[in-house]
Scaffold this motif. Structure first.
Motif, PDB file in Angstrom:
ATOM      1  N   GLN A  36       0.838  -1.212   0.000  1.00 14.86           N
ATOM      2  CA  GLN A  36       0.000   0.000   0.000  1.00 14.86           C
ATOM      3  C   GLN A  36       0.870   1.258   0.000  1.00 14.86           C
ATOM      4  O   GLN A  36       0.504   2.268  -0.629  1.00 14.86           O
ATOM      5  CB  GLN A  36      -0.957  -0.031   1.197  1.00 14.86           C
ATOM      6  CG  GLN A  36      -2.033  -1.109   1.045  1.00 14.86           C
ATOM      7  CD  GLN A  36      -2.992  -1.164   2.227  1.00 14.86           C
ATOM      8  OE1 GLN A  36      -2.597  -0.975   3.380  1.00 14.86           O
ATOM      9  NE2 GLN A  36      -4.254  -1.446   1.942  1.00 14.86           N
ATOM     10  N   LEU A  37       1.985   1.201   0.676  1.00 12.23           N
ATOM     11  CA  LEU A  37       2.921   2.335   0.648  1.00 12.23           C
ATOM     12  C   LEU A  37       3.401   2.591  -0.775  1.00 12.23           C
ATOM     13  O   LEU A  37       3.467   3.747  -1.223  1.00 12.23           O
ATOM     14  CB  LEU A  37       4.107   2.049   1.569  1.00 12.23           C
ATOM     15  CG  LEU A  37       5.172   3.147   1.660  1.00 12.23           C
ATOM     16  CD1 LEU A  37       4.646   4.341   2.459  1.00 12.23           C
ATOM     17  CD2 LEU A  37       6.451   2.627   2.301  1.00 12.23           C
ATOM     18  N   ARG A  38       3.725   1.522  -1.501  1.00  9.36           N
ATOM     19  CA  ARG A  38       4.185   1.671  -2.891  1.00  9.36           C
ATOM     20  C   ARG A  38       3.054   2.226  -3.773  1.00  9.36           C
ATOM     21  O   ARG A  38       3.304   3.040  -4.664  1.00  9.36           O
ATOM     22  CB  ARG A  38       4.698   0.346  -3.436  1.00  9.36           C
ATOM     23  CG  ARG A  38       6.008  -0.102  -2.787  1.00  9.36           C
ATOM     24  CD  ARG A  38       6.589  -1.336  -3.446  1.00  9.36           C
ATOM     25  NE  ARG A  38       7.095  -1.019  -4.778  1.00  9.36           N
ATOM     26  CZ  ARG A  38       6.511  -1.378  -5.910  1.00  9.36           C
ATOM     27  NH1 ARG A  38       5.384  -2.053  -5.904  1.00  9.36           N
ATOM     28  NH2 ARG A  38       7.038  -1.044  -7.069  1.00  9.36           N
ATOM     29  N   ASP A  39       1.818   1.787  -3.533  1.00  5.56           N
ATOM     30  CA  ASP A  39       0.673   2.350  -4.280  1.00  5.56           C
ATOM     31  C   ASP A  39       0.575   3.846  -4.042  1.00  5.56           C
ATOM     32  O   ASP A  39       0.320   4.636  -4.968  1.00  5.56           O
ATOM     33  CB  ASP A  39      -0.639   1.675  -3.848  1.00  5.56           C
ATOM     34  CG  ASP A  39      -0.754   0.246  -4.349  1.00  5.56           C
ATOM     35  OD1 ASP A  39       0.003  -0.127  -5.276  1.00  5.56           O
ATOM     36  OD2 ASP A  39      -1.599  -0.504  -3.816  1.00  5.56           O
ATOM     37  N   PHE A  40       0.769   4.243  -2.801  1.00  7.01           N
ATOM     38  CA  PHE A  40       0.712   5.653  -2.409  1.00  7.01           C
ATOM     39  C   PHE A  40       1.775   6.463  -3.160  1.00  7.01           C
ATOM     40  O   PHE A  40       1.486   7.520  -3.741  1.00  7.01           O
ATOM     41  CB  PHE A  40       0.916   5.740  -0.895  1.00  7.01           C
ATOM     42  CG  PHE A  40       1.002   7.133  -0.348  1.00  7.01           C
ATOM     43  CD1 PHE A  40      -0.153   7.844  -0.023  1.00  7.01           C
ATOM     44  CD2 PHE A  40       2.228   7.748  -0.132  1.00  7.01           C
ATOM     45  CE1 PHE A  40      -0.075   9.134   0.496  1.00  7.01           C
ATOM     46  CE2 PHE A  40       2.310   9.035   0.383  1.00  7.01           C
ATOM     47  CZ  PHE A  40       1.150   9.731   0.701  1.00  7.01           C
ATOM     48  N   TYR A  41       3.006   5.956  -3.177  1.00  5.94           N
ATOM     49  CA  TYR A  41       4.085   6.673  -3.847  1.00  5.94           C
ATOM     50  C   TYR A  41       3.920   6.658  -5.366  1.00  5.94           C
ATOM     51  O   TYR A  41       4.241   7.640  -6.041  1.00  5.94           O
ATOM     52  CB  TYR A  41       5.444   6.087  -3.444  1.00  5.94           C
ATOM     53  CG  TYR A  41       5.970   6.701  -2.173  1.00  5.94           C
ATOM     54  CD1 TYR A  41       6.643   7.915  -2.185  1.00  5.94           C
ATOM     55  CD2 TYR A  41       5.769   6.084  -0.943  1.00  5.94           C
ATOM     56  CE1 TYR A  41       7.110   8.505  -1.017  1.00  5.94           C
ATOM     57  CE2 TYR A  41       6.235   6.659   0.235  1.00  5.94           C
ATOM     58  CZ  TYR A  41       6.900   7.865   0.190  1.00  5.94           C
ATOM     59  OH  TYR A  41       7.348   8.448   1.347  1.00  5.94           O
ATOM     60  N   THR A  42       3.404   5.568  -5.909  1.00  3.95           N
ATOM     61  CA  THR A  42       3.176   5.503  -7.364  1.00  3.95           C
ATOM     62  C   THR A  42       2.175   6.568  -7.788  1.00  3.95           C
ATOM     63  O   THR A  42       2.378   7.262  -8.789  1.00  3.95           O
ATOM     64  CB  THR A  42       2.656   4.105  -7.747  1.00  3.95           C
ATOM     65  OG1 THR A  42       3.631   3.137  -7.403  1.00  3.95           O
ATOM     66  CG2 THR A  42       2.374   4.026  -9.251  1.00  3.95           C
ATOM     67  N   ALA A  43       1.098   6.710  -7.008  1.00  2.00           N
ATOM     68  CA  ALA A  43       0.087   7.735  -7.321  1.00  2.00           C
ATOM     69  C   ALA A  43       0.702   9.132  -7.256  1.00  2.00           C
ATOM     70  O   ALA A  43       0.413   9.996  -8.111  1.00  2.00           O
ATOM     71  CB  ALA A  43      -1.091   7.629  -6.345  1.00  2.00           C
ATOM     72  N   GLY A  44       1.570   9.345  -6.290  1.00  2.00           N
ATOM     73  CA  GLY A  44       2.227  10.653  -6.160  1.00  2.00           C
ATOM     74  C   GLY A  44       3.142  10.944  -7.336  1.00  2.00           C
ATOM     75  O   GLY A  44       3.152  12.070  -7.865  1.00  2.00           O
ATOM     76  N   TRP A  45       3.904   9.940  -7.782  1.00  2.00           N
ATOM     77  CA  TRP A  45       4.790  10.136  -8.932  1.00  2.00           C
ATOM     78  C   TRP A  45       3.977  10.433 -10.193  1.00  2.00           C
ATOM     79  O   TRP A  45       4.357  11.297 -11.008  1.00  2.00           O
ATOM     80  CB  TRP A  45       5.648   8.880  -9.167  1.00  2.00           C
ATOM     81  CG  TRP A  45       6.897   8.853  -8.340  1.00  2.00           C
ATOM     82  CD1 TRP A  45       7.232   7.945  -7.366  1.00  2.00           C
ATOM     83  CD2 TRP A  45       7.988   9.772  -8.423  1.00  2.00           C
ATOM     84  NE1 TRP A  45       8.453   8.251  -6.839  1.00  2.00           N
ATOM     85  CE2 TRP A  45       8.953   9.362  -7.470  1.00  2.00           C
ATOM     86  CE3 TRP A  45       8.260  10.898  -9.203  1.00  2.00           C
ATOM     87  CZ2 TRP A  45      10.153  10.027  -7.275  1.00  2.00           C
ATOM     88  CZ3 TRP A  45       9.452  11.583  -9.004  1.00  2.00           C
ATOM     89  CH2 TRP A  45      10.395  11.153  -8.052  1.00  2.00           C
ATOM     90  N   LEU A  46       2.857   9.732 -10.372  1.00  3.40           N
ATOM     91  CA  LEU A  46       2.012   9.979 -11.561  1.00  3.40           C
ATOM     92  C   LEU A  46       1.486  11.416 -11.549  1.00  3.40           C
ATOM     93  O   LEU A  46       1.454  12.084 -12.584  1.00  3.40           O
ATOM     94  CB  LEU A  46       0.846   8.991 -11.587  1.00  3.40           C
ATOM     95  CG  LEU A  46       1.223   7.544 -11.944  1.00  3.40           C
ATOM     96  CD1 LEU A  46       0.045   6.613 -11.741  1.00  3.40           C
ATOM     97  CD2 LEU A  46       1.734   7.465 -13.388  1.00  3.40           C
ATOM     98  N   LYS A  47       1.111  11.895 -10.391  1.00  2.78           N
ATOM     99  CA  LYS A  47       0.623  13.279 -10.274  1.00  2.78           C
ATOM    100  C   LYS A  47       1.731  14.276 -10.631  1.00  2.78           C
ATOM    101  O   LYS A  47       1.512  15.215 -11.397  1.00  2.78           O
ATOM    102  CB  LYS A  47       0.146  13.510  -8.827  1.00  2.78           C
ATOM    103  CG  LYS A  47      -0.224  14.944  -8.491  1.00  2.78           C
ATOM    104  CD  LYS A  47      -1.537  15.332  -9.103  1.00  2.78           C
ATOM    105  CE  LYS A  47      -1.964  16.726  -8.629  1.00  2.78           C
ATOM    106  NZ  LYS A  47      -3.204  17.163  -9.305  1.00  2.78           N
ATOM    107  N   LEU A  48       2.937  14.047 -10.079  1.00  2.00           N
ATOM    108  CA  LEU A  48       4.046  14.955 -10.352  1.00  2.00           C
ATOM    109  C   LEU A  48       4.477  14.952 -11.818  1.00  2.00           C
ATOM    110  O   LEU A  48       4.880  15.974 -12.362  1.00  2.00           O
ATOM    111  CB  LEU A  48       5.267  14.571  -9.486  1.00  2.00           C
ATOM    112  CG  LEU A  48       5.193  14.920  -7.996  1.00  2.00           C
ATOM    113  CD1 LEU A  48       6.410  14.351  -7.287  1.00  2.00           C
ATOM    114  CD2 LEU A  48       5.127  16.432  -7.791  1.00  2.00           C
ATOM    115  N   MET A  49       4.358  13.806 -12.448  1.00  5.78           N
ATOM    116  CA  MET A  49       4.798  13.685 -13.841  1.00  5.78           C
ATOM    117  C   MET A  49       3.684  14.000 -14.839  1.00  5.78           C
ATOM    118  O   MET A  49       3.844  13.775 -16.038  1.00  5.78           O
ATOM    119  CB  MET A  49       5.342  12.269 -14.093  1.00  5.78           C
ATOM    120  CG  MET A  49       6.653  12.010 -13.380  1.00  5.78           C
ATOM    121  SD  MET A  49       7.400  10.482 -13.956  1.00  5.78           S
ATOM    122  CE  MET A  49       8.893  10.437 -12.974  1.00  5.78           C
ATOM    123  N   GLY A  50       2.575  14.484 -14.311  1.00  4.10           N
ATOM    124  CA  GLY A  50       1.500  14.898 -15.210  1.00  4.10           C
ATOM    125  C   GLY A  50       0.652  13.756 -15.706  1.00  4.10           C
ATOM    126  O   GLY A  50      -0.042  13.865 -16.724  1.00  4.10           O
ATOM    127  N   GLY A  51       0.717  12.615 -14.999  1.00  9.30           N
ATOM    128  CA  GLY A  51      -0.046  11.431 -15.409  1.00  9.30           C
ATOM    129  C   GLY A  51      -1.485  11.491 -14.935  1.00  9.30           C
ATOM    130  O   GLY A  51      -1.872  12.322 -14.145  1.00  9.30           O
TER     131      GLY A  51
END
Length: 289
Positions: free
Chosen positions: A274-289
């Protein structure tokens, strides 16, 4: 050459195996053309994690360090069945390491008392120095195999991803890292005490920078991947290295909370996913995904 030689004082040689070893003093040598399988590999596997041997992969060979006052030949012959190892050598070492584990876990490296370790192990100070040159050498003998295993797996996942053809990297994103993290959780849960020494009790040793070094590598490979995405035509915003460091540091320290709090394996695996899901969502937001 066709034989493995260990040098004693640079003069006497010991025959022990089927690869050439160059001696660099009474306690050292370099393996060349290390074979897979057979007595030599069994020998290495048996003794490298016992603290009797240290092996370091380097350019041009695998470097070997044998603890002072221990002849390599009886150790090797124990595996091949030729000459038994003196039982006292291994049991004395185990007593020292068991006492050290308890002392280091309780007080950390800096607070640990060498005198107390020797006393609790029931050995003399002279016997201790027959195995270890210092408190740090003793600490390293316990944590180094685990530091090498964790960092090795992490770097293997990073490099295997980075070596993929660039156009294949986006579809593989997260696959290697997921496998690596799951392996890490299993490894940590199987080796809780020495990993806790590595991650929580190493201040004052070279291992206190272990997590920082992992974070730095993660930042480097993250930035490389963002450059790959830009070359593939993706519109990736510029993210400061300092931000990447904060994110990676938060993630790794989060993962290693399972060590700090002695989490059961199932809970650890669930929380880390779940921590990795949290960080993946954050990276997608930062990268304009």
């Amino acid at each position: 050459g066709g034989s493995m030689w260990f040098y004693d004082g640079g003069e006497q040689g010991f025959l022990a195996g089927k690869v050439a070893v160059k001696g660099t003093g009474s306690n050292a040598g370099i393996f060349y053309d290390l074979p897979q399988g057979g007595p030599l590999e069994a020998f290495i596997q048996k003794f490298r994690h016992s603290g009797l041997l240290d092996l370091f992969q380097g350019s041009g060979g695998i470097f070997l360090h044998v603890l002072p006052r221990l002849s390599i030949t009886p150790l090797y012959n124990d595996v091949t069945g030729e000459i038994p190892v003196e039982e006292t050598s291994v049991t004395t070492l185990e007593k020292i390491q068991e006492a050290a584990m308890a002392e280091f876990l309780d007080k950390g490296f800096q607070g640990a008392s060498l005198r107390q370790i020797v006393k609790n192990a029931g050995v003399t100070t002279g016997a201790f120095y027959g195995y270890f040159s210092s408190k740090e050498a003793l600490f390293a003998s316990i944590v180094e195999p685990h530091a090498a295993a964790l960092m090795g797996k992490f770097m293997a996942a990073q490099t295997s991803f980075a070596e993929l053809p660039e156009e294949q990297q986006p579809e593989h994103m997260g696959v290697e890292s997921s496998g690596c993290v799951h392996w890490m959780v299993d490894y940590i849960c199987a080796h809780r005490e020495p990993v806790k020494l590595l991650l929580c009790r190493a201040e004052g040793t070279s291992y206190e920078h272990f997590v920082h070094n992992m974070v730095e590598a993660e930042v480097e490979y993250t930035q490389r991947y963002m450059e790959v995405l830009r070359r593939l035509g993706r519109d990736i915003p510029v993210l400061d290295k300092s931000l990447c460091h904060i994110i990676a540091s938060g993630m790794f320290n989060g993962i290693f909370e399972i060590v700090v709090h002695d989490m059961p394996r199932d809970q650890a695996m669930r929380d880390v996913d779940q921590l990795r899901d949290f960080y993946t969502a954050g990276w997608l937001k930062l990268m304009g995904g």
